[in-house]
Motif scaffolding. Structure first.
Motif, PDB file in Angstrom:
ATOM      1  N   LEU A 110       0.666  -1.381   0.150  1.00 36.71           N
ATOM      2  CA  LEU A 110      -0.018  -0.076   0.146  1.00 36.71           C
ATOM      3  C   LEU A 110       1.012   1.201   0.106  1.00 36.71           C
ATOM      4  O   LEU A 110       0.385   2.270  -0.692  1.00 36.71           O
ATOM      5  N   ARG A 111       1.996   1.265   1.033  1.00 39.37           N
ATOM      6  CA  ARG A 111       2.970   2.387   0.907  1.00 39.37           C
ATOM      7  C   ARG A 111       3.654   2.792  -0.704  1.00 39.37           C
ATOM      8  O   ARG A 111       3.621   3.809  -1.039  1.00 39.37           O
ATOM      9  N   GLU A 112       3.787   1.472  -1.251  1.00 41.05           N
ATOM     10  CA  GLU A 112       4.389   1.783  -2.712  1.00 41.05           C
ATOM     11  C   GLU A 112       3.399   2.188  -3.592  1.00 41.05           C
ATOM     12  O   GLU A 112       3.624   3.102  -4.709  1.00 41.05           O
ATOM     13  N   LYS A 113       2.264   1.639  -3.512  1.00 46.15           N
ATOM     14  CA  LYS A 113       0.915   2.259  -4.280  1.00 46.15           C
ATOM     15  C   LYS A 113       0.755   3.501  -4.010  1.00 46.15           C
ATOM     16  O   LYS A 113       0.708   4.366  -4.921  1.00 46.15           O
ATOM     17  N   LEU A 114       0.701   3.942  -2.843  1.00 48.82           N
ATOM     18  CA  LEU A 114       0.367   5.592  -2.470  1.00 48.82           C
ATOM     19  C   LEU A 114       1.665   6.396  -2.793  1.00 48.82           C
ATOM     20  O   LEU A 114       1.597   7.501  -3.464  1.00 48.82           O
ATOM     21  N   LEU A 116       3.570   5.765  -5.514  1.00 48.26           N
ATOM     22  CA  LEU A 116       3.271   5.976  -7.044  1.00 48.26           C
ATOM     23  C   LEU A 116       2.315   6.717  -7.328  1.00 48.26           C
ATOM     24  O   LEU A 116       2.393   7.548  -8.323  1.00 48.26           O
ATOM     25  N   LYS A 117       1.140   6.820  -6.541  1.00 52.76           N
ATOM     26  CA  LYS A 117       0.072   7.593  -6.764  1.00 52.76           C
ATOM     27  C   LYS A 117       0.546   9.030  -6.498  1.00 52.76           C
ATOM     28  O   LYS A 117       0.205   9.936  -7.218  1.00 52.76           O
ATOM     29  N   ASN A 118       1.197   9.425  -5.512  1.00 53.15           N
ATOM     30  CA  ASN A 118       1.825  10.690  -5.076  1.00 53.15           C
ATOM     31  C   ASN A 118       2.845  11.078  -6.308  1.00 53.15           C
ATOM     32  O   ASN A 118       2.590  12.322  -6.522  1.00 53.15           O
ATOM     33  N   TYR A 119       3.486  10.056  -6.952  1.00 54.28           N
ATOM     34  CA  TYR A 119       4.247  10.712  -7.761  1.00 54.28           C
ATOM     35  C   TYR A 119       3.700  11.102  -9.291  1.00 54.28           C
ATOM     36  O   TYR A 119       3.890  11.767  -9.933  1.00 54.28           O
ATOM     37  N   LEU A 120       2.515  10.052  -9.588  1.00 55.40           N
ATOM     38  CA  LEU A 120       1.651  10.726 -10.531  1.00 55.40           C
ATOM     39  C   LEU A 120       0.949  11.881 -10.332  1.00 55.40           C
ATOM     40  O   LEU A 120       0.848  12.707 -11.452  1.00 55.40           O
ATOM     41  N   LEU A 121       0.477  12.141  -9.165  1.00 54.40           N
ATOM     42  CA  LEU A 121       0.008  13.594  -9.068  1.00 54.40           C
ATOM     43  C   LEU A 121       0.820  14.523  -9.042  1.00 54.40           C
ATOM     44  O   LEU A 121       0.327  15.792  -9.718  1.00 54.40           O
ATOM     45  N   LYS A 122       1.973  14.329  -8.531  1.00 60.39           N
ATOM     46  CA  LYS A 122       2.985  15.337  -8.647  1.00 60.39           C
ATOM     47  C   LYS A 122       3.312  15.789 -10.114  1.00 60.39           C
ATOM     48  O   LYS A 122       3.572  16.846 -10.594  1.00 60.39           O
ATOM     49  N   ALA A 123       3.382  14.574 -11.029  1.00 61.01           N
ATOM     50  CA  ALA A 123       3.769  14.606 -12.528  1.00 61.01           C
ATOM     51  C   ALA A 123       2.481  15.348 -13.022  1.00 61.01           C
ATOM     52  O   ALA A 123       2.583  16.056 -13.705  1.00 61.01           O
ATOM     53  N   GLN A 158      -3.008  19.704  -4.203  1.00 59.69           N
ATOM     54  CA  GLN A 158      -1.754  19.663  -3.149  1.00 59.69           C
ATOM     55  C   GLN A 158      -2.411  19.107  -1.785  1.00 59.69           C
ATOM     56  O   GLN A 158      -1.591  18.774  -1.008  1.00 59.69           O
ATOM     57  N   GLU A 159      -3.835  19.318  -1.456  1.00 58.00           N
ATOM     58  CA  GLU A 159      -4.279  18.907  -0.161  1.00 58.00           C
ATOM     59  C   GLU A 159      -4.277  17.458  -0.117  1.00 58.00           C
ATOM     60  O   GLU A 159      -3.796  16.952   0.881  1.00 58.00           O
ATOM     61  N   LYS A 160      -4.568  16.858  -1.414  1.00 54.97           N
ATOM     62  CA  LYS A 160      -4.705  15.343  -1.440  1.00 54.97           C
ATOM     63  C   LYS A 160      -3.131  15.051  -1.428  1.00 54.97           C
ATOM     64  O   LYS A 160      -2.883  13.757  -0.431  1.00 54.97           O
ATOM     65  N   ILE A 161      -2.098  15.584  -1.983  1.00 51.37           N
ATOM     66  CA  ILE A 161      -0.915  15.115  -1.891  1.00 51.37           C
ATOM     67  C   ILE A 161      -0.288  15.252  -0.582  1.00 51.37           C
ATOM     68  O   ILE A 161       0.340  14.270  -0.054  1.00 51.37           O
ATOM     69  N   ASP A 162      -0.775  16.206   0.238  1.00 55.34           N
ATOM     70  CA  ASP A 162      -0.188  16.346   1.850  1.00 55.34           C
ATOM     71  C   ASP A 162      -0.941  15.154   2.603  1.00 55.34           C
ATOM     72  O   ASP A 162      -0.279  14.699   3.234  1.00 55.34           O
ATOM     73  N   GLU A 163      -2.332  14.816   2.213  1.00 59.68           N
ATOM     74  CA  GLU A 163      -2.924  13.763   2.986  1.00 59.68           C
ATOM     75  C   GLU A 163      -2.331  12.592   2.588  1.00 59.68           C
ATOM     76  O   GLU A 163      -1.959  11.704   3.646  1.00 59.68           O
ATOM     77  N   GLU A 167      -0.306  10.370   5.142  1.00 58.19           N
ATOM     78  CA  GLU A 167      -0.928   8.988   5.437  1.00 58.19           C
ATOM     79  C   GLU A 167       0.354   7.596   5.053  1.00 58.19           C
ATOM     80  O   GLU A 167       0.746   6.973   5.781  1.00 58.19           O
ATOM     81  N   LEU A 168       1.097   8.255   4.129  1.00 50.60           N
ATOM     82  CA  LEU A 168       2.476   7.395   4.000  1.00 50.60           C
ATOM     83  C   LEU A 168       3.423   7.584   5.167  1.00 50.60           C
ATOM     84  O   LEU A 168       3.912   6.548   5.462  1.00 50.60           O
ATOM     85  N   LEU A 169       3.400   8.989   5.607  1.00 48.73           N
ATOM     86  CA  LEU A 169       4.458   8.891   6.778  1.00 48.73           C
ATOM     87  C   LEU A 169       3.560   8.098   8.127  1.00 48.73           C
ATOM     88  O   LEU A 169       4.482   7.282   8.661  1.00 48.73           O
TER      89      LEU A 169
END
Length: 294
Positions: A110-114, A116-123, A158-163, A167-169
């Motif tokens: 799940l951490r790897e999935k998040l 990757l999702k975080n990376y996609l959102l930043k991209a 940005q809020e989702k990325i922070d969330e 969550e990742l932390l």
């Protein structure tokens, strides 16, 4: 904001209404009405998209809560019920270790999935910012409402990325705690296995000692039976024993003394005879030597 923007545009256009004809005024009003309808349609589509996103989040939360309840039920069924029984402590420890390892692996996935999702959102964010810069460079200006919507979306992303980062932390912290708990139970299981091995060895030694004691007890019982038999015989002899008369004892004592005196006299005679024999042997040897010389 939309009403204010169009009001300001209409207010800025009133300076030109004075010199416009009725047809031009009507055309300008129809154009403003068309733009307002388009803006309302875009706002409606954005609202529907936001509603769909919220429904998806709610559905995801429901699925997550169902998985949590199922995990709690499985944990209570497989681990808690087994730990409560005295005979299944080691089996429960092994099940608990496997359960924790599986949960740890799922958290890592799940951490790897998040991540990757975080990376996609930043991209995606970077791509949107790049598109915005390109549009500004070519001189294409966005309307104010559209820009605000993009800013709102950017803030939402940005809020989702922070969330997701939080969550990742949190997952990292949970993973660290899980690893610590797993290591603790591994050490505890290893100590339990060592204690079990030591107890099994001690039990084996005590069994051997018990068998040795039983053999010795059987041998002692046989010796006791033999001693009891000898004791009974001695008791029987003691009960049948009769003391001889004193005169007979004195006579036998005098006879023993006479025999001892006679033995001493014979010993002296034997010593004298040995000395005579030795002298005779020496004389005979001398006679034999003189005979051999002649």
């Amino acid at each position: 904001q939309t009403r204010g923007r169009y009001k300001s545009k209409l207010h800025g256009a009133t300076d030109y209404f004075v010199g416009l004809t009725v047809e031009q005024k009507c055309e300008l009003a129809e154009r403003e009405l068309t733009e307002m309808k388009d803006e309302i349609q875009r706002m409606k589509e954005d609202s529907e998209q936001t509603l769909q996103n919220l429904e998806a989040v709610i559905e995801e939360a429901d699925v997550w809560w169902t998985d949590v309840k199922k995990a709690i039920s499985d944990f209570e069924k497989d681990i808690i019920s087994t730990i409560s029984s005295k005979q299944g402590s080691i089996i429960a420890s092994e099940k608990l270790l496997r359960y924790l390892e599986e949960k740890n692996r799922q958290r890592d996935l799940l951490r790897e999935k998040l991540r990757l999702k975080n990376y996609l959102l930043k991209a995606h964010k970077k791509k949107l910012q790049q598109q915005l810069r390109q549009k500004e460079q070519v001189g294409e200006t966005l309307c104010e409402v559209r820009l605000q919507q993009l800013q709102v979306r950017n803030a939402q992303y940005q809020e989702k990325i922070d969330e997701k980062n939080q969550e990742l932390l949190q997952l990292k912290l949970t993973s660290g705690k899980t690893v610590q708990v797993l290591n603790f139970y591994k050490r505890k299981l290893q100590d339990a296995m060592e204690t079990s091995t030591s107890l099994m060895k001690d039990i084996s030694q005590r069994k051997e000692l018990l068998e040795k004691i039983e053999r010795e007890a059987a041998a002692v019982e046989e010796q006791r039976a033999e001693a009891e038999s000898v004791n009974q015989q001695l008791r029987k002899q003691l009960s049948d024993y009769s003391v001889p008369p004193v005169l007979s004892y004195v006579q036998k004592k005098m006879a023993v003394t006479d025999l001892e005196n006679s033995l001493k006299a014979w010993e002296r005679k034997v010593a004298v005879a040995k000395m005579s024999l030795q002298s005779y042997c020496r004389a005979w040897n001398q006679v034999k030597m003189s005979g051999n010389q002649h």
